[in-house]
Design a protein around this motif. Sequence first.
Motif, PDB file in Angstrom:
ATOM      1  N   TYR A  31      -4.593  12.661  -3.077  1.00  0.00           N
ATOM      2  CA  TYR A  31      -4.100  12.335  -4.411  1.00  0.00           C
ATOM      3  C   TYR A  31      -2.729  11.670  -4.258  1.00  0.00           C
ATOM      4  N   PHE A  32      -2.441  10.659  -5.077  1.00  0.00           N
ATOM      5  CA  PHE A  32      -1.181   9.951  -4.882  1.00  0.00           C
ATOM      6  C   PHE A  32      -0.620   9.439  -6.201  1.00  0.00           C
ATOM      7  N   ILE A  33       0.700   9.260  -6.219  1.00  0.00           N
ATOM      8  CA  ILE A  33       1.398   8.654  -7.336  1.00  0.00           C
ATOM      9  C   ILE A  33       2.572   7.867  -6.773  1.00  0.00           C
ATOM     10  N   SER A  34       2.831   6.677  -7.302  1.00  0.00           N
ATOM     11  CA  SER A  34       3.924   5.856  -6.792  1.00  0.00           C
ATOM     12  C   SER A  34       4.532   5.044  -7.925  1.00  0.00           C
TER      13      SER A  34
ATOM     14  N   SER B 264       3.861   1.219   3.557  1.00  0.00           N
ATOM     15  CA  SER B 264       3.504   1.985   4.754  1.00  0.00           C
ATOM     16  C   SER B 264       2.746   3.279   4.441  1.00  0.00           C
ATOM     17  N   LEU B 265       2.937   3.856   3.250  1.00  0.00           N
ATOM     18  CA  LEU B 265       2.240   5.089   2.873  1.00  0.00           C
ATOM     19  C   LEU B 265       1.105   4.831   1.881  1.00  0.00           C
ATOM     20  N   SER B 266       0.700   3.592   1.761  1.00  0.00           N
ATOM     21  CA  SER B 266      -0.362   3.243   0.811  1.00  0.00           C
ATOM     22  C   SER B 266      -1.655   3.987   1.139  1.00  0.00           C
ATOM     23  N   VAL B 267      -2.373   4.411   0.124  1.00  0.00           N
ATOM     24  CA  VAL B 267      -3.593   5.197   0.296  1.00  0.00           C
ATOM     25  C   VAL B 267      -4.852   4.348   0.120  1.00  0.00           C
ATOM     26  N   MET B 268      -4.881   3.513  -0.910  1.00  0.00           N
ATOM     27  CA  MET B 268      -6.081   2.722  -1.191  1.00  0.00           C
ATOM     28  C   MET B 268      -6.254   1.597  -0.174  1.00  0.00           C
TER      29      MET B 268
ATOM     30  N   GLU C  23      12.031   2.568  -5.208  1.00  0.00           N
ATOM     31  CA  GLU C  23      10.628   2.959  -5.079  1.00  0.00           C
ATOM     32  C   GLU C  23      10.524   4.450  -4.814  1.00  0.00           C
ATOM     33  N   GLY C  24       9.398   5.010  -5.174  1.00  0.00           N
ATOM     34  CA  GLY C  24       9.107   6.403  -4.887  1.00  0.00           C
ATOM     35  C   GLY C  24       7.619   6.596  -4.732  1.00  0.00           C
ATOM     36  N   ILE C  25       7.226   7.518  -3.867  1.00  0.00           N
ATOM     37  CA  ILE C  25       5.796   7.767  -3.642  1.00  0.00           C
ATOM     38  C   ILE C  25       5.596   9.222  -3.255  1.00  0.00           C
ATOM     39  N   MET C  26       4.478   9.780  -3.678  1.00  0.00           N
ATOM     40  CA  MET C  26       4.104  11.144  -3.309  1.00  0.00           C
ATOM     41  C   MET C  26       2.591  11.166  -3.128  1.00  0.00           C
ATOM     42  N   ARG C  27       2.148  11.816  -2.061  1.00  0.00           N
ATOM     43  CA  ARG C  27       0.710  11.970  -1.863  1.00  0.00           C
ATOM     44  C   ARG C  27       0.406  13.354  -1.311  1.00  0.00           C
ATOM     45  N   TYR C  28      -0.738  13.884  -1.722  1.00  0.00           N
ATOM     46  CA  TYR C  28      -1.148  15.231  -1.321  1.00  0.00           C
ATOM     47  C   TYR C  28      -2.555  15.158  -0.757  1.00  0.00           C
ATOM     48  N   GLU C  29      -2.731  15.681   0.467  1.00  0.00           N
ATOM     49  CA  GLU C  29      -4.020  15.633   1.138  1.00  0.00           C
ATOM     50  C   GLU C  29      -4.693  16.994   1.072  1.00  0.00           C
ATOM     51  N   SER C  30      -5.911  16.996   0.570  1.00  0.00           N
ATOM     52  CA  SER C  30      -6.712  18.216   0.493  1.00  0.00           C
ATOM     53  C   SER C  30      -8.056  17.937   1.138  1.00  0.00           C
TER      54      SER C  30
ATOM     55  N   MET D 287       3.846   1.363 -11.982  1.00  0.00           N
ATOM     56  CA  MET D 287       3.473   2.753 -11.748  1.00  0.00           C
ATOM     57  C   MET D 287       1.996   2.819 -11.374  1.00  0.00           C
ATOM     58  N   GLN D 288       1.661   3.727 -10.446  1.00  0.00           N
ATOM     59  CA  GLN D 288       0.271   3.861 -10.016  1.00  0.00           C
ATOM     60  C   GLN D 288      -0.037   5.323  -9.724  1.00  0.00           C
ATOM     61  N   ILE D 289      -1.228   5.767 -10.119  1.00  0.00           N
ATOM     62  CA  ILE D 289      -1.682   7.121  -9.833  1.00  0.00           C
ATOM     63  C   ILE D 289      -3.167   7.055  -9.518  1.00  0.00           C
ATOM     64  N   GLY D 290      -3.602   7.835  -8.517  1.00  0.00           N
ATOM     65  CA  GLY D 290      -5.007   7.739  -8.158  1.00  0.00           C
ATOM     66  C   GLY D 290      -5.445   8.789  -7.165  1.00  0.00           C
ATOM     67  N   VAL D 291      -6.682   8.628  -6.701  1.00  0.00           N
ATOM     68  CA  VAL D 291      -7.288   9.559  -5.757  1.00  0.00           C
ATOM     69  C   VAL D 291      -8.207   8.766  -4.826  1.00  0.00           C
ATOM     70  N   PHE D 292      -8.253   9.201  -3.564  1.00  0.00           N
ATOM     71  CA  PHE D 292      -9.107   8.538  -2.575  1.00  0.00           C
ATOM     72  C   PHE D 292      -9.798   9.601  -1.731  1.00  0.00           C
TER      73      PHE D 292
END
Length: 291
Positions: free
Chosen positions: A181-184, A103-107, A169-176, A198-203
Amino acid sequence: MIRLTVPALVALTAFPAVAQEANGLSFGGEVKLEYVDADSSAWVLDGDVGLSWRSGGLLGFDAALDSTHIDDGTDLTNAWAALVLSTGAGEFAVGAPRPLTDSLSVMPRFSSSRAVDLTTGFFRGPLTSIASFADNGLTPGITYRQTSGNLTFGGGYHHLNDENIDIAEGIMRYESGATTYFISGEFATAPGPDVSLMQIGVFHDDDRFDLGAAFAQIDDGDAVNSLRLYGSYDVMPALTLRGDALLIQDSGDIYSMSATYNTESGLFVEGGGTKVGGEAEIYDIGVGFKF
């Protein structure tokens, strides 16, 4: 756990996503019929609908159904339903809540084909949603999420009864601005080898173009790294062209090009092609409706 490899792309399975509102009752989703041509051809009917209710107080409710039917007899269905408690410390969902990594997926989805998207999900996640298909589609658990300014974070626990698998599961995302930016992470304990992803990225979501990159590691005893690169461009308000690449360690890379045409009524048409490992080719065309 379910184990997929790159050649399993021709197995064809898929799912999309759902929208919600802060308060009141909301209903929405997407349905799509697509034709996929790989080593063999198949028709895929995919739907994802969700219902959300927020009272503006303590109690709320979330429910969703994502289901994929393939004309070879394959039927994959997940049902999510949870009581939501909204507190000053965050939002708790109890019952069979949808995984936060979903539900909080970024990509965005990979390619225009829902079939290709889910199959490549083994390298990108969410693993919980994929595993739940094998658990009669109803996986009990609890999730927690909180938003503080531009930061959204949360975690969850899910238990697959039929497979006797526990997943955290765990997820964190930061909107600028237009950039997120996200990590899960997902961690599954099972009768066989434990599995982690594990996943880390930027969109970056701009007015006419989007760019994204995500590094992931799937480990079921042998760690496999992958890098996803994504880009899209709005040729006109209704027409979007997309390119996707999934570079997989010690395996064939996957490349996809696709296009989507959207109408104001919610109807859309999309199609594209995917190259797997420099050999197998997958083509798809489909029509759908967002509401």
